[in-house]
Design an enzyme around this catalytic site. Structure first.
Site: not given
Ligand SMILES: *Cc1c(COP(=O)(O)O)cnc(C)c1O
Length: 373
Positions: A37, A265
Site C-alpha cells: 500500500k 529561521y
C-alpha cells in the site's frame, strides 16, 4: 563539478533478503502477503510488486482498487487483496473483471459483490474483516456469527478467510495482543461451526510476525519489515533486516562562521565557537521531517554530522567542523550507509518522534527513485 542531485535509491536485493528472513521465521505452510500500500511504503508500487512476484510471494495487499488495477495492467498475476474493500457496483464489476480479492466489512459491500458474482457467473473471493480490538474498520468479533448467517444467504461470493489487525504487537506488554489472538480464534471457530471452511485466516502484521508465532495462522502480512524498517524505533532487532531505501543529497556551500552565529529561521541555534557549516540541498519539501531541526544527523564522507538550526523547505544545515575536506558538491546521506556508519529510517524516526513508515513514505514519494540490483 560532479553533483548528484537529491535521490532515493531502492536496493531490490535488500527486499529479497528481507523476504527470505520472513520465510525462515514462519512455518513452511504459512502464506505470505506482501503489503504494498501507499506506493509500497514509498518504494514504488510496480517495481516492488514485480520483484515480489518474481520472488514467489503468495499474494499482495494494498488499500485501493485503483492500485490493484495498476498491478493487473502491469502484468502482475498473483492474488491481490484490496484491504479497504470497495463500495459501489461499478467497483465490484472491476473486482470481477480484474480478478481481485476485496475485504468486506459490512453487508452493503457484501450484497454488491454478491450481485456481481451472480451476474458474472463466478464467485468473487472475499476476506471478512473482523475487529478483534483494533477499534477501526471491521465487524466486532462478537458479532461474527450473526454476520456470517447473513452472508451465507448470499450467492456469488466465497469467503476465503477472516482478517483482523493487531493494534499493539510492537509494545512490551503482551496482554492485549494475546487477547486479540484469543478473540480471533473465537471468531474462526464460530464461523466454522456455521459451516465456513476458511482456509486463509490472517492476523499478523510485521510486529505480530516477529513477536507472536501464535498470531501467524494461515497467512501473514508483512509491510515495514519487507522494507527493512521496524514497527517502532525501540523495537529491538529480532531479524537481521536490510534497509531497502537510501536518500542522499549534496553540499551546496561550505562556510566558516564565527562563535555566536545564528543559524537558520528563528535563530534556534547559535554556534558555540568558530565552526564550519555545510548547507545541504534538501529540506522538508523533499520529504525530510522538520522535526529533525537541531535533532538529526547526516552522513558526510561516512561521518556523522549534526543538523543545526531549523530544517527549511529545501535546505538543511549541518555542522561539519570535525570532518576534513568537505566541499561543494559532496554527497550527503540522510538515510543510508557509508564506511561502516549508517543512518536508518528508525534512527530518523526516533529523532523526529515518528515511525519509520512515515519517514519512508515521505522521502519515497517526493524524490526521484533509482532502482539497483
Ligand atoms: C499496513 C497493513 C499491514 C502491514 O503492517 P506492517 O506493520 O507494516 O507490517 C498489514 N495488514 C493490514 C490490514 C495493513 O493495513
Amino acid at each position: 563539478m560532479n553533483i548528484s542531485p537529491n535521490k532515493v535509491t531502492i536496493d531490490l536485493s535488500a527486499l529479497q533478503d528481507n523476504l527470505l528472513k520472513i520465510r525462515e521465521l514462519v512455518d513452511q505452510k504459512t502464506k505470505i502477503m506482501g503489503i504494498v500500500k501507499s506506493d509500497a511504503y514509498g518504494h514504488g508500487l510496480i517495481p516492488v510488486a514485480t520483484e515480489l512476484e518474481k520472488l514467489h510471494i503468495d499474494s499482495l495487499g494494498l488499500n485501493y482498487l485503483s492500485e490493484a488495477i495498476k498491478l493487473r495492467t502491469e502484468g502482475i498475476k498473483i492474488p491481490v487483496v484490496i484491504l479497504l474493500g470497495i463500495t459501489t457496483s461499478q467497483e465490484a464489476k472491476k473486482v470481477a473483471d480484474y480478478n481481485l480479492i476485496p475485504i468486506i466489512y459490512d453487508l452493503d459491500s457484501a450484497r454488491i459483490l454478491s450481485e456481481e458474482g451472480k451476474k458474472s457467473g463466478r464467485a468473487i473471493k472475499v476476506y471478512l474483516k473482523i475487529d478483534t480490538g483494533m477499534g477501526r474498520l471491521g465487524i466486532d468479533f462478537s458479532e461474527t456469527g450473526l454476520f456470517i448467517k447473513q452472508l451465507k444467504k448470499m450467492k456469488g461470493i466465497k469467503i476465503e478467510g477472516l482478517f483482523s489487525h493487531l493494534s499493539s504487537a510492537d509494545e512490551q506488554d503482551t496482554l492485549f495482543t494475546k487477547t486479540q489472538i484469543k478473540n480471533f480464534k473465537e471468531a474462526i471457530s464460530v464461523s466454522r461451526r456455521l459451516g465456513l471452511e476458511l482456509t486463509m485466516n490472517s492476523l499478523a502484521n510485521s510486529a505480530g510476525i516477529m513477536r507472536y508465532k501464535k498470531a501467524h495462522f494461515d497467512l501473514v502480512r508483512p509491510g515495514i519489515i519487507l522494507y527493512g524498517g521496524l514497527p517502532c524505533p525501540d523495537f529491538g532487532k529480532p531479524l537481521a533486516l536490510r534497509h531497502v531505501m537510501t536518500f542522499c543529497s549534496w553540499v551546496m556551500q561550505v562556510r566558516k562562521v564565527e562563535h555566536g552565529t545564528p543559524i537558520s529561521y528563528g535563530r534556534t541555534f547559535y554556534t558555540d565557537g568558530s565552526r564550519k557549516i555545510a548547507i545541504i540541498s534538501s529540506g522538508y519539501a523533499d520529504g525530510l521531517s522538520r522535526s529533525l531541526s537541531n535533532k538529526g544527523n547526516v552522513l558526510i564522507h561516512g561521518k556523522k554530522a549534526r543538523i543545526i538550526g531549523r530544517v527549511c523547505m529545501n535546505l538543511t544545515i549541518a555542522d561539519v567542523t570535525s570532518i576534513k575536506g568537505v566541499k561543494k558538491g559532496d554527497r550527503v546521506c540522510f538515510l543510508g550507509k557509508e564506511k561502516g556508519n549508517s543512518i536508518t529510517s528508525d534512527d530518523m524516526a526516533r529523532w523526529a518522534d515518528t515511525i519509520s513508515y512515515e519517514v519512508l513514505c515521505s522521502l519515497g514519494s517526493r524524490n526521484n527513485r533509482e532502482y539497483v540490483n
